[in-house]
Design a protein around this motif. Structure first.
Motif, mmCIF file in Angstrom:
data_model
loop_
_atom_site.group_PDB
_atom_site.id
_atom_site.type_symbol
_atom_site.label_atom_id
_atom_site.label_comp_id
_atom_site.label_asym_id
_atom_site.label_seq_id
_atom_site.Cartn_x
_atom_site.Cartn_y
_atom_site.Cartn_z
ATOM 1 N N PRO A 1 -20.272 2.258 4.469
ATOM 2 C CA PRO A 1 -20.278 1.859 3.046
ATOM 3 C C PRO A 1 -19.200 0.843 2.698
ATOM 4 O O PRO A 1 -19.387 0.028 1.793
ATOM 5 N N ALA A 2 -18.057 0.877 3.410
ATOM 6 C CA ALA A 2 -16.998 -0.093 3.114
ATOM 7 C C ALA A 2 -17.501 -1.520 3.326
ATOM 8 O O ALA A 2 -17.304 -2.407 2.473
ATOM 9 N N TRP A 3 -18.160 -1.777 4.440
ATOM 10 C CA TRP A 3 -18.667 -3.114 4.722
ATOM 11 C C TRP A 3 -19.904 -3.437 3.881
ATOM 12 O O TRP A 3 -20.065 -4.567 3.399
ATOM 13 N N PHE A 4 -20.777 -2.451 3.715
ATOM 14 C CA PHE A 4 -22.016 -2.706 2.984
ATOM 15 C C PHE A 4 -21.749 -3.049 1.523
ATOM 16 O O PHE A 4 -22.266 -4.044 0.989
ATOM 17 N N PHE A 5 -20.916 -2.239 0.851
ATOM 18 C CA PHE A 5 -20.706 -2.436 -0.579
ATOM 19 C C PHE A 5 -19.846 -3.667 -0.861
ATOM 20 O O PHE A 5 -20.033 -4.336 -1.882
ATOM 21 N N LEU B 1 -7.528 1.258 14.097
ATOM 22 C CA LEU B 1 -8.958 0.944 14.089
ATOM 23 C C LEU B 1 -9.610 1.412 12.793
ATOM 24 O O LEU B 1 -10.437 0.698 12.203
ATOM 25 N N CYS B 2 -9.253 2.615 12.338
ATOM 26 C CA CYS B 2 -9.797 3.132 11.079
ATOM 27 C C CYS B 2 -9.441 2.217 9.910
ATOM 28 O O CYS B 2 -10.273 1.933 9.035
ATOM 29 N N TRP B 3 -8.201 1.748 9.910
ATOM 30 C CA TRP B 3 -7.778 0.866 8.821
ATOM 31 C C TRP B 3 -8.553 -0.447 8.853
ATOM 32 O O TRP B 3 -8.991 -0.955 7.815
ATOM 33 N N LEU B 4 -8.741 -1.013 10.041
ATOM 34 C CA LEU B 4 -9.460 -2.278 10.161
ATOM 35 C C LEU B 4 -10.917 -2.137 9.720
ATOM 36 O O LEU B 4 -11.471 -3.034 9.072
ATOM 37 N N LEU B 5 -11.546 -1.019 10.066
ATOM 38 C CA LEU B 5 -12.967 -0.851 9.786
ATOM 39 C C LEU B 5 -13.250 -0.372 8.363
ATOM 40 O O LEU B 5 -14.324 -0.661 7.817
ATOM 41 N N VAL B 6 -12.327 0.380 7.770
ATOM 42 C CA VAL B 6 -12.586 0.979 6.456
ATOM 43 C C VAL B 6 -11.806 0.289 5.346
ATOM 44 O O VAL B 6 -12.370 -0.096 4.308
ATOM 45 N N ALA B 7 -10.514 0.093 5.547
ATOM 46 C CA ALA B 7 -9.663 -0.400 4.462
ATOM 47 C C ALA B 7 -9.656 -1.918 4.351
ATOM 48 O O ALA B 7 -9.642 -2.469 3.245
ATOM 49 N N LEU B 8 -9.636 -2.600 5.492
ATOM 50 C CA LEU B 8 -9.455 -4.056 5.459
ATOM 51 C C LEU B 8 -10.517 -4.789 4.645
ATOM 52 O O LEU B 8 -10.174 -5.659 3.814
#
Length: 354
Positions: A86-90, A135-142
């Motif tokens: 959802p982070a990337w999609f939205f 990795l979590c930060w790069l994929l979700v937060a960034l």
């Protein structure tokens, strides 16, 4: 005997709780979009799929406790995918759709992201944990942070500021606390190891490594207090004083150690073999019946007779055995098995009496 509390048992219990709460959270996340007047396709797919996976992992953990490490790593990977998608999609949807604001469509998953960071720190070793957190930060937060920085009007709203704080300074704080958490974990593991070592010292005989009389008495009293069926075997080495007088105490100690080792091989994990005192031993046997008690007593007698410890020519033991009766007290039980042992001694030893 039941094993003492251990780090493995704690991790298993904590994992059950964590997975149960994750199933609950993903179930609520599945229900919320159906109650909303505006439904996003992503919200109708990711939460129910994640909930199904978490539910399967929970059932597997209940059935296969030794698989806890692999199960929790799978749960962490599932949570990462469920948050990253959802982070990337939205953010992409808000970036390419005019008049569509990310702060209006982005689901309330910031708390779940921070919880994921904490779980990564707990279940992964230090170096993999640091890599996983990054990795979590790069994929979700960034992607969310990049979008907000490029859309100041959204960043200055309460929802935007909340996302900025959670994915920025709060994340940095958690990352800084990672070494502290590892230090605390190491300290706790050390304390658990020390506790286990002290329990061994308190409950075990230093010569034979068997349970000592103090622990054996506690087991007998627990069996009687719980009205549990079972039996007791008490045996005493024959002519042991002559062994010490003739060959010396080191040889006598070696005989006790070999007898303890051999007898320990014949009892089950839930049975308590204790050095009762000197050359006398006691076995508390929960759940055993008359046939099983008789068979074990004879096997013990034969196994002891077959032992060889040079220069001792013959090793044997006198054995008394009895079943626990419904009206037994601690004193009456010990008196009865001690009387049986005394009669075995009167018969000349190397015999089982009831």
């Amino acid at each position: 005997m039941p094993p003492p509390a251990s780090r493995e048992r704690f991790i298993h219990s904590a994992s059950l709780i964590a997975l149960s709460l994750t199933v609950l959270a993903s179930g609520i996340a599945t229900l919320i979009p159906w109650l909303s007047p505006v439904r996003q396709p992503m919200d109708l797919v990711i939460p129910p799929v994640a909930c199904s996976i978490f539910l399967g992992l929970l059932a597997t953990l209940i059935r296969r406790p030794p698989w806890v490490a692999g199960i929790m790593r799978t749960a962490l990977l599932t949570a990462l995918v469920a948050l990253a998608a959802p982070a990337w999609f939205f953010t992409w949807q808000a970036a390419v759709t005019p008049n569509l604001l990310l702060i209006d469509i982005y689901p309330p998953v910031t708390a779940l992201f921070l919880a994921l960071m904490v779980m990564v720190m707990i279940y992964l070793p230090p170096r993999p944990a640091f890599i996983a957190v990054l990795l979590c930060w790069l994929l979700v937060a960034l992607p969310v942070l990049l979008y907000l920085l490029s859309h100041p009007q959204e960043m200055h709203t309460p929802r935007g500021a909340d996302l900025l704080m959670a994915y920025g300074p709060v994340f940095i704080l958690i990352a800084v606390l990672l070494p502290v958490q590892r230090g605390l974990t190491g300290r706790i593991q050390h304390l658990v190891s020390e506790q286990a070592r002290m329990e061994i010292m308190v409950n075990h005989d230093p010569l034979t490594r068997l349970y000592n009389r103090r622990f054996g008495e506690q087991v007998l009293q627990d069996m009687l207090a719980g009205n549990r069926p079972g039996g007791v075997i008490m045996f005493d080495m024959d002519r042991f004083k002559a062994i010490n007088d003739t060959h010396g105490h080191p040889v006598g100690d070696a005989v006790l150690q070999r007898v303890a080792q051999r007898c320990q091989e014949l009892v089950r994990k839930d049975e308590c073999l204790a050095r009762w005192g000197g050359e006398e031993f006691l076995i508390a046997l929960p759940g055993i019946d008359h046939a099983g008690l008789k068979l074990l007593a004879e096997r013990l007698r034969g196994a002891i007779t077959e032992l060889t410890v040079a220069p001792v020519q013959q090793i044997s033991a006198s054995i008394g055995a009895t079943l626990i009766q419904h009206d037994d007290t601690y004193t009456s039980l010990l008196q009865r098995v001690d009387q049986a042992l005394y009669r075995a001694k009167q018969q000349g030893g190397n015999v089982v009496m009831w």
